[in-house]
Write an enzyme that holds these catalytic residues in place. Structure first.
Site, PDB file in Angstrom:
ATOM      1  N   SER A 153       1.891   1.736  -2.811  1.00  0.00           N
ATOM      2  CA  SER A 153       2.692   1.376  -1.515  1.00  0.00           C
ATOM      3  C   SER A 153       2.697   2.735  -0.844  1.00  0.00           C
ATOM      4  CB  SER A 153       3.950   1.065  -1.947  1.00  0.00           C
ATOM      5  OG  SER A 153       4.557   0.430  -0.851  1.00  0.00           O
ATOM      6  N   ASP A 179       1.693 -10.157  -2.626  1.00  0.00           N
ATOM      7  CA  ASP A 179       2.352  -9.047  -2.065  1.00  0.00           C
ATOM      8  C   ASP A 179       2.660  -9.615  -0.488  1.00  0.00           C
ATOM      9  OD1 ASP A 179       3.035  -6.630  -0.919  1.00  0.00           O
ATOM     10  OD2 ASP A 179       1.689  -5.526  -2.147  1.00  0.00           O
ATOM     11  N   HIS A 218       5.010  -7.526  -4.532  1.00  0.00           N
ATOM     12  CA  HIS A 218       4.589  -5.828  -4.505  1.00  0.00           C
ATOM     13  C   HIS A 218       5.108  -5.151  -5.370  1.00  0.00           C
ATOM     14  CE1 HIS A 218       3.828  -2.808  -1.583  1.00  0.00           C
ATOM     15  NE2 HIS A 218       4.931  -2.149  -1.928  1.00  0.00           N
TER      16      HIS A 218
END
Lengths: 390, 390
Positions: A173, A337, A370
C-alpha cells in the site's frame, strides 16, 4: 491414543525450542541532526524507529528494505518480547521463509508523521513531536512531506549502515508507493522492487477518497486547526477517519460474509432506536476508537497529504518516474482492492514494462480486499522467493 | 447560406411551440390527519408534496408511480415554470417518451424525511417540521421510518385518488427499494416493477457505508444531538456527508477521467499548503456545501437509517418479500455501481425469478457509476417502453 498423545507431545516439544531460538527483535532509533524536505523545509532533530532481522553480511549487499503501509510501522516480522505480537508480514519474513533471514538482512523503519505516534514501540517525528525551535509540538507548522521524503529518511539510515545497494525493496500500500519511489529515485541503488497492493501514482479517485478519510478529523472541534496537544485530542474524529480506512481497506465479501445484517446486540433492534446498531457498525466503531487512542490526528492528515501528492519520481511528468525504474519489478495485488484497484495497478505495471524493464504481476486471492496484501501475502511466498533468487 | 439560415430559423420556430405546448407541472400537497408508522408511532398532520404528468383515465388503471432516490424528490419530469429545471428522468417521461404521458398518468411523491426539506418545492414531514403536540420541530423525537412507511404514504395518496392497481412502479436507488417493497407488500396492486440501480436488501456493506455517510453530521458540534432548529444548522457536517454520497455515487472513471491530478487553482500547488486542493477535492467541497444549504441533517440520518433497515417485505426472512413479488420485474442497473454492486443486484433478480416470476435484467453503460441510473436511463428507454406494453 497413546501414540497420538506422544506425537502431539513430541510436536509440542519440537515447537517450543523453535520459538525459543528465534532471536527477539530489537527496536532501535535512527537520529539525524537535520533533515531537509523535498519542499525545502528543515526539520531539526529527526528521530525514527527502525528494526532489522537477519545479519548484515560483510559486503553489505544482502539488504532488503521493507516499507510500511499507512497505519503501519516498522514492525514487519518477529517479536519484541517472548509474548509480543508478531510483525505484519511475519508469514514471509524469517529463517527459511521466502524472505529468508538466514540469508538477507531485512531492514524496516518507521516513517516520519507515522500514524501510531502514541504507540510505545513507534518512534517518529511529526506534528505531535517537539519542534526544537519552539519547545512546543509542531502541530500543523510541521512541513508537508512526500513519499520521496520517506524514502530519503530510509536512504540516510542505509547510508549510516554503509549499504550502497539494496538487494530489494518491498512494501504494501503506502509501502508500495515507497518501493516505486525507491526504484524511480535511485535506480542504481535498488536490485529489485516488490510493490504490493499499490499503484504508481495517486489518481483522482484516490485523492478524493483521501480527502474523505481526513474530513472527520477536521470536523471534530477538538482538532482545533491541529492545535490540541496538551488538551483533548480529536479522538472522535480520528476514530471516524480510521473507520473509513478500515472499511475501505476491506471488501464486501468481508462485511457481507462475516456480518451481513446481524444486530450488534440481540434484542436491540436497529429499527427501534438510533442507538441500536448493526454488528458491522459496532465493529467499525470499536476498531476506529481502539486505534484512535494510539494514533495522532495530525499525523493522519500528513499521511493522507503525502499519499495524495504521490506519483513515482515526483518529476515533470506522471510516467517519467515509472520509466526511470530499471530494476526488475514484482507487482503483487488483488482485483478486490478498493483503494488501489486492479486496473490502476495493471496500468502501472504496463508503463514500467513499456521500456523493457522486466515486470511480473502476481494476483492474490482472498475475501479481505486491500487487506489481503497484508493478511494473504503468504500466497505469493514462492513467487517472492524466486524473484529474490534471480 | 440563406437556406441554412432559413432552416435554422424554421427549426427554432418549431422548437419554441413544442416547449410552449408542454404543460407545466403543478406541485401539490397531500395531507393526512394522522399516519401510523410500521413501528407503531403516530405522526399527526402528515404533509407530503406530489406531482403528476399525463391524465388519469376513467378506469384509473393507467397509473405509473415513480419513487425517488436518497437525495431526490418528486420532481421526476417536466418543469414547474417555463425556465425551471426539468425533472431527473425527463428523458424517459413525457409525451411520446418511453413512459408516455399521452397514455399513462405518472405520479411522483416526496418521501417523509425528505433530504431537501429546505427546498422551496419540497413538502415533507420529518425532524425539521413542527410536531403539533409540542409546537416545536420534531428533531430526533421523530419516529424512525422504513422504506415500507414511504410506500404506505404513497398508498394513501393513491387511495385518495381512487387508484386500486398501479400499471407499474419504478424508482432509482432508494426509489428501487420502494419499488421492490411495493411489489412485496402489495402484490395484487402492482402490475409491473422497475427497480433501477438497487437491490432487494441493504447488505452489511451498504449498512456500513451508510453509517460512514452519516458520521460527519454527528461530529459537527452544531448538530447537537439533532437539536439545532432555531440555531446554526450543522452545515459543515452535512456538506461532508453529501461529499461522501457524491463520490460514492460516482465512479473512478469520472474522478480520474474528468479531474485526475489537476489542481483546483493553477499556481496553488497542493504540495505547498493544506489549503491548496486538487480540483476533485474542490468540486466535492462545492457540491457538498451547495446541497447542504437546502438539505436537512437530521433528515439525512433518518434516510440513512431507513435504507439500512431495508429488506423487501420487512418480514420474517430476508428473501420472503422478494419471493412475494408476483408482478413481472424489469431490473435496470450498472456493474460500475459502488452503492448497489452488480452482484447484489443480480442476486436479487435471481431470487425473485426463482419461483417463476418473470425478471428481465438490463445493464446500463456509462462512466458515472451509480449515477448512470439517473443520468443514463434513456439507454433503457426501449426496454422500458416494451415492458410497459406487455
Amino acid at each position: 491414543m497413546i501414540r497420538a498423545t506422544t506425537a502431539a507431545l513430541a510436536a509440542a516439544l519440537l515447537a517450543v525450542p523453535a520459538l525459543a531460538y528465534e532471536p527477539l527483535v530489537e527496536k532501535q532509533v535512527f537520529e539525524a541532526e537535520s533533515f531537509t524536505t523535498q519542499g525545502g523545509s528543515e526539520i531539526a532533530g529527526l528521530r525514527l524507529g527502525w528494526e532489522a532481522y537477519g545479519t548484515l553480511n560483510e559486503a553489505r549487499d544482502n539488504v532488503i528494505l521493507i516499507t510500511h503501509y499507512f497505519s503501519g510501522n516498522s514492525h514487519a516480522a518477529g517479536r519484541y518480547t517472548e509474548d509480543g505480537a508478531r510483525g505484519y508480514w511475519d508469514s514471509i519474513i524469517g529463517s527459511g521463509k521466502p524472505i529468508d533471514t538466514d540469508r538477507f538482512y531485512v531492514v524496516s523503519m518507521d516513517t516520519p508523521v507515522n500514524l501510531g505516534a502514541h504507540l510505545p514501540d513507534v518512534t517518529t517525528t511529526g506534528p505531535a513531536t517537539t519542534n526544537p525551535a519552539t519547545g512546543e509540538p509542531w502541530g500543523m507548522d510541521f512541513p508537508i512531506l512526500t513519499i520521496r521524503d520517506f524514502v530519503e529518511t530510509q536512504r540516510m539510515l542505509l547510508d549510516s549502515l554503509g549499504v550502497e545497494k539494496l538487494h530489494a525493496v518491498m512494501g504494501a500500500s503506502m509501502g508500495a508507493l515507497q518501493a516505486y519511489e525507491w526504484g524511480a529515485a535511485y535506480p542504481g541503488r535498488v536490485g529489485r522492487v516488490i510493490p504490493v497492493i499499490g499503484s504508481g501514482w495517486a489518481d483522482g479517485d484516490l485523492i478524493a477518497w483521501l480527502n474523505i478519510w481526513g474530513a472527520p478529523i477536521r470536523l471534530d472541534p477538538n482538532w482545533n486547526g491541529g492545535d490540541y496537544y496538551g488538551g483533548e485530542p480529536p479522538l472522535a474524529g480520528l476514530a471516524e477517519a480510521l473507520k473509513i480506512v478500515t472499511l475501505h481497506a476491506q471488501s464486501a465479501e468481508w462485511s457481507n460474509g462475516v456480518f451481513g445484517r446481524a444486530w450488534a446486540d440481540d434484542g436491540a433492534d436497529p429499527a427501534a432506536s438510533f442507538d441500536n446498531l448493526y454488528r458491522i457498525e459496532a465493529v467499525l466503531d470499536g476498531a476506529g476508537m481502539g486505534r484512535a487512542k494510539t494514533s495522532d490526528a495530525n499525523h493522519f492528515l500528513y499521511l493522507a497529504k503525502a499519499n495524495q501528492l504521490f506519483y513515482a519520481g515526483h518529476g515533470d511528468s506522471l510516467y517519467a518516474g515509472l520509466l526511470a525504474i530499471d530494476a526488475p519489478v514484482l507487482v503483487i495485488h488483488t482485483d478486490e482492492d478498493l483503494v488501489f484497484p486492479g486496473n490502476a495497478v495493471r496500468e502501472t505495471a504496463s508503463i514500467i514494462r513499456s521500456d523493457g524493464t522486466p515486470v511480473t504481476v502476481v494476483e492474490l486471492e482472498g475475501t479481505r480486499g486491500h487487506l489481503d496484501g497484508v493478511l494473504g501475502i503468504a500466497q505469493a511466498g514462492a513467487a517472492i522467493r524466486a524473484f529474490l533468487e534471480n
